[in-house]
Scaffold this active site. Structure first.
Site, PDB file in Angstrom:
ATOM      1  CE  LYS A 111      -4.319  -1.628   1.990  1.00  0.00           C
ATOM      2  NZ  LYS A 111      -5.266  -1.536   3.114  1.00  0.00           N
ATOM      3  CE  LYS A 192      -5.151  -7.917  -1.989  1.00  0.00           C
ATOM      4  NZ  LYS A 192      -4.940  -7.745  -0.598  1.00  0.00           N
ATOM      5  CE  LYS A 195     -13.161  -3.949   0.147  1.00  0.00           C
ATOM      6  NZ  LYS A 195     -13.078  -3.715   1.569  1.00  0.00           N
TER       7      LYS A 195
HETATM    8  P1  TYM Z   1     -10.494  -6.190   3.817  1.00  0.00           P
HETATM    9  O1  TYM Z   1     -11.559  -5.180   4.131  1.00  0.00           O
HETATM   10  O2  TYM Z   1      -9.484  -5.828   2.787  1.00  0.00           O
HETATM   11  O3  TYM Z   1     -11.166  -7.550   3.343  1.00  0.00           O
HETATM   12  C1  TYM Z   1     -12.214  -8.191   4.072  1.00  0.00           C
HETATM   13  C2  TYM Z   1     -12.054  -9.697   3.945  1.00  0.00           C
HETATM   14  O4  TYM Z   1     -12.053 -10.097   2.568  1.00  0.00           O
HETATM   15  C3  TYM Z   1     -10.910 -10.917   2.298  1.00  0.00           C
HETATM   16  N1  TYM Z   1     -10.466 -10.672   0.909  1.00  0.00           N
HETATM   17  C4  TYM Z   1     -10.319 -11.639  -0.013  1.00  0.00           C
HETATM   18  N2  TYM Z   1     -10.510 -12.966   0.040  1.00  0.00           N
HETATM   19  C5  TYM Z   1     -10.285 -13.673  -1.100  1.00  0.00           C
HETATM   20  N3  TYM Z   1      -9.880 -13.120  -2.263  1.00  0.00           N
HETATM   21  C6  TYM Z   1      -9.675 -11.783  -2.364  1.00  0.00           C
HETATM   22  N4  TYM Z   1      -9.290 -11.252  -3.524  1.00  0.00           N
HETATM   23  C7  TYM Z   1      -9.880 -10.980  -1.200  1.00  0.00           C
HETATM   24  N5  TYM Z   1      -9.774  -9.651  -0.937  1.00  0.00           N
HETATM   25  C8  TYM Z   1     -10.135  -9.483   0.348  1.00  0.00           C
HETATM   26  C9  TYM Z   1      -9.863 -10.462   3.299  1.00  0.00           C
HETATM   27  O5  TYM Z   1      -8.880 -11.458   3.506  1.00  0.00           O
HETATM   28  C10 TYM Z   1     -10.709 -10.190   4.528  1.00  0.00           C
HETATM   29  O6  TYM Z   1     -10.929 -11.394   5.245  1.00  0.00           O
HETATM   30  N6  TYM Z   1      -7.379  -5.642   7.683  1.00  0.00           N
HETATM   31  C11 TYM Z   1      -8.604  -6.264   7.253  1.00  0.00           C
HETATM   32  C12 TYM Z   1      -9.817  -5.872   8.077  1.00  0.00           C
HETATM   33  C13 TYM Z   1      -9.684  -6.119   9.549  1.00  0.00           C
HETATM   34  C14 TYM Z   1      -9.775  -7.385  10.199  1.00  0.00           C
HETATM   35  C15 TYM Z   1      -9.657  -7.087  11.584  1.00  0.00           C
HETATM   36  C16 TYM Z   1      -9.920  -8.682   9.746  1.00  0.00           C
HETATM   37  C17 TYM Z   1      -9.511  -5.185  10.500  1.00  0.00           C
HETATM   38  N7  TYM Z   1      -9.498  -5.765  11.752  1.00  0.00           N
HETATM   39  C18 TYM Z   1      -9.683  -8.139  12.543  1.00  0.00           C
HETATM   40  C19 TYM Z   1      -9.965  -9.719  10.705  1.00  0.00           C
HETATM   41  C20 TYM Z   1      -9.837  -9.427  12.078  1.00  0.00           C
HETATM   42  C21 TYM Z   1      -8.882  -5.857   5.813  1.00  0.00           C
HETATM   43  O7  TYM Z   1      -8.402  -4.841   5.348  1.00  0.00           O
HETATM   44  O8  TYM Z   1      -9.767  -6.657   5.152  1.00  0.00           O
END
Ligand code: TYM
Length: 326
Positions: A111, A192, A195
């Protein structure tokens, strides 16, 4: 009963990767474990954003989570900033995690390389994520593959804290699904699905209409050898379609591959499976749009339930780390 915690950021729109990598597993877990799910708006502040748009996307995301199938009477669903314990807990985590650990986080490297402005919080982001997880005495964290490293950090921080200050936190583990853990971009199947706005043709959004979904899947990049086979290294595009189809239909990608000899029918069936998976979610989402007050109430109740747990864990951590009680 095991406790499950997970979170999702209200940045951009929810895509098929989020759904297959995380959200469908959250829905299942709520019936099997005590489950806590969070719209992590504080995490969204780590990058430049528009204030009004953030508020709107936080509401939209909460609504979508209910539409996907999270039942606020069964699980706890809340917005991170409504529970101030998260920000406070993050400080304890920053004081326990090392600078070297933070520097090894792959997501920060990715990032920060692309960004014009890199906030301090983008760097310390995994400490806030560790607080999110540890404040709920969490056993399991269902996430996609890309979040595994952050959950490992939370685990390491919990172990270190417990070692220095006595038994305080439950040590969590990441639970990554066998299919759909890494949904790839349809146009660039070695990256991957994400967004970012520049990935529009390669990203299927959960609220895309059927025509857009079909168009995106039909135009997905494949290869020229014409054989349908699950082989991520040699055939990333075809393997991605097989993974998506498998995750939508509850099979393994290898099993899905056996039904096809040509790319055309594979694409047609993948598009149809995605459209059918999303149809009821979209319908429920639009119904919920008509009743904004219901969402406000759901989130207020969720925050109260979340705070009841996190405030007592935070008190325990503050006491053990040596802070004087008020
Ligand atoms: P975030 O918001 O980017 O994504 C949310 C969830 O979606 C999964 N994900 C994917 N899985 C499969 N293929 C993809 N291309 C893909 N893109 C995203 C992510 O692995 C995630 O499970 N830092 C985290 C949010 C967070 C969090 C937490 C997660 C904050 N605190 C505590 C678990 C526990 C994030 O940015 O996810």
């Amino acid at each position: 009963m095991a406790r499950v915690f997970s979170g999702i950021q209200p940045t951009g729109d929810v895509h098929l990767g989020n759904l297959l990598g995380a959200l469908v597993h959250w829905v299942r877990a709520q019936h099997e474990h005590e489950s806590v799910y969070c719209v992590v708006d504080l995490h969204a502040l780590t990058v430049p954003h528009d204030a009004e748009e953030l508020r709107r996307s936080t509401s939209r995301l909460a609504r979508l989570l209910v539409a996907v199938g999270l039942d606020p009477d069964v699980c706890t669903l809340f917005v991170q900033s409504h529970v101030h314990e998260h920000a406070e807990g993050a400080w304890l985590m920053e004081c326990t995690a090392s600078y070297g650990e933070m520097k090894r986080m792959v997501q920060f490297k990715e990032k920060s390389e692309k960004a014009d402005f890199v906030s301090t919080a983008l760097f310390t982001y995994p400490a806030l994520q560790a607080a999110d997880i540890l404040l709920y005495d969490t056993d399991e964290v269902p996430v996609g593959e890309d979040q595994r490293q952050h959950v490992e950090l939370a685990r390491d921080v919990a172990l270190r804290f417990n070692h220095h200050y006595g038994d305080t936190f439950v040590v969590p583990r990441a639970v990554v699904p066998p299919a759909g853990a890494r949904v790839m971009d349809l146009q660039q199947p070695t990256s991957k699905m994400s967004k970012s706005a520049d990935a529009a043709a390669g990203t299927i959004l959960v609220l895309d209409d059927p025509a857009a979904i079909t168009r995106k899947v039909k135009r997905a990049v494949t290869d020229t050898d014409g054989e349908v086979r699950y082989d991520v290294a040699a055939k990333p595009g075809v393997s991605n379609l097989l993974s998506i189809l498998a995750a939508c239909t509850g099979r393994t990608p290898e099993e899905a591959a056996r039904d096809y000899t040509q790319y055309g029918p594979l694409k047609a069936d993948t598009a149809e499976a995605v459209v059918e998976l999303l149809r009821p979610i979209q319908q429920r989402y639009h119904e919920l749009e008509d009743d904004p007050d219901a969402m406000v109430e759901i989130l207020a109740k969720g925050a109260a339930k979340a705070q009841a747990v996190s405030s007592s864990v935070l008190d325990r951590a503050k006491r053990n780390i040596g802070l004087l009680a008020r």
